[in-house]
Design an enzyme around this catalytic site. Sequence first.
Site, mmCIF file in Angstrom:
data_model
loop_
_atom_site.group_PDB
_atom_site.id
_atom_site.type_symbol
_atom_site.label_atom_id
_atom_site.label_comp_id
_atom_site.label_asym_id
_atom_site.label_seq_id
_atom_site.Cartn_x
_atom_site.Cartn_y
_atom_site.Cartn_z
ATOM 1 C CE LYS A 107 -4.465 1.018 0.366
ATOM 2 N NZ LYS A 107 -5.587 0.125 0.057
HETATM 3 N N1 GLU Z 1 -7.141 0.435 -3.091
HETATM 4 C C1 GLU Z 1 -7.970 -0.698 -3.347
HETATM 5 C C2 GLU Z 1 -8.028 -1.604 -2.138
HETATM 6 O O1 GLU Z 1 -7.886 -1.158 -1.025
HETATM 7 C C3 GLU Z 1 -7.594 -1.405 -4.627
HETATM 8 C C4 GLU Z 1 -6.235 -2.013 -4.664
HETATM 9 C C5 GLU Z 1 -5.852 -2.573 -6.026
HETATM 10 O O2 GLU Z 1 -6.663 -2.569 -6.916
HETATM 11 O O3 GLU Z 1 -4.691 -2.994 -6.148
HETATM 12 O O4 GLU Z 1 -8.323 -2.762 -2.221
#
Ligand code: GLU
Length: 476
Positions: A107
């Site tokens: 993240k």
């Molecule tokens: N930000 C989104 C999540 O928390 C999507 C992450 C992604 O598509 O890699 O799942």
Amino acid sequence: MNPIAEPSFRESVDLMFKRAVSVMDLPPGLEEKIRVCNSTYTVRFGVRLRGQIHTFTGYRSVHSEHMEPVKGGIRYALGVNQDEVEALAALMTYKCALVEAPFGGSKGGLRIDPRQYEEHELERITRRFAYELVKRDLINPSQNVPAPDMGTGEREMAWIADQYRRMFTTDINAHACVTGKPIYAGGIEGRVEATGRGVQYALQEFFRHPEDLAVAGLSGQLEGKRIVVQGLGNVGYHAALFLSTEDGALITGIVERDGALVDDRGIDVQAVRSWIETHGGVAGYPHATYVAEGAAVLEKECDILIPAALEGVITLQNADRIRANLIIEAANGPITAGADDVLRNKGVVIIPDLYANAGGVTVSYFEWVKNLSQIRLGRMQRRQEEARHALLVQELERLDRYLGDAWSMTPSFKERYLKGADELELVRSGLDDTMRTAYQKMREVWHGRSNVPDLRVAGYIVAVERVAMSYRDKGL
Ligand code: GLU
């Protein structure tokens, strides 16, 4: 000061993980290896804007590399900090494992209020942040693939993809370095709606199991169920829109930054979204009752509560006042570990974040596959499928003529049957299948094993078992 001690977001995720592993039989030490975050990179960089240099702080945290690339969004918000990105990266590991997206967890975040900047300024900031991450392989199609999260969207992903391409001009897979891109820049149909769509599919699947509904004190169909949604951003908006317009649920409360709207007859989600876009908030919306104290509406009696904004909104402070039968965590971490205990003891069923909001990363997976295969989904099969269907329709037409008045085809059958699936239909079908399969796996563990009190523990068990298995294959 907060009179009740709450763990941090990171600690809260750890507590939930530990609750699950306490009923598992993992080899000593592996539990710790899976739980900890592998690395977190902090970057501080300067961008010259409005005649002076502004310094920004960003993060990219990698929780687990048991599979690569690692995957997870990039968040733009003032509250971004190391604890938060690490918690979110950990959730990505478990989420991907649960829905069988072949990724580790990661993240990123940038401490910034995007609303304070012009588009061209945001582009420069994003490109510079991307440059810092690309340089360290923290953006790379085979190692680390970001995506949108709070405060970012297609526009930022297009800038990131273009920045990567400028740095690796001959990389044929450059498109796959980030997902959530606009269609023209290599994106996939249905990615924007994906997380909200996944919430809808998750609820539809939950409602296919009367025994599970009974645990929540519910019965029947989604139609007519009263839903309160917190946050009408990308996730909350799409979830509320689909549930009300396609499943007939009633959106009886919408909680936003500047207050809330309530109407027991159901609120027009699309109209509220347009209102927010032009007026900046829900205040003044003429077709529902405005409540200035938005947090109070979280406690409004309803069948289903959908927290779709930030983490830590249901805490030890308000958990005992929540009057929903079912909570589906469209946001990441909206319920603290302490509040989770309180709610379970009250008999509230929680469909946990690692499952409920996995629709986004699932469709990101499809986009990444599309980018690597360099071809639009369905491009090879669609017309062939239509041609085969046409054969059958011709035979039916012959029968129709032969039988005269005794039988005829339903008028819309021919048109509907002849149409081959386009990319959006394929994406939705893949997402629906993913959400159904993952739920069925979780409930098997929930009902089939002893000491599994709820869906969250079940979800963690399924995910952690899969991560543990891939560590075992690696000889750990
Ligand atoms: N930000 C989104 C999540 O928390 C999507 C992450 C992604 O598509 O890699 O799942």
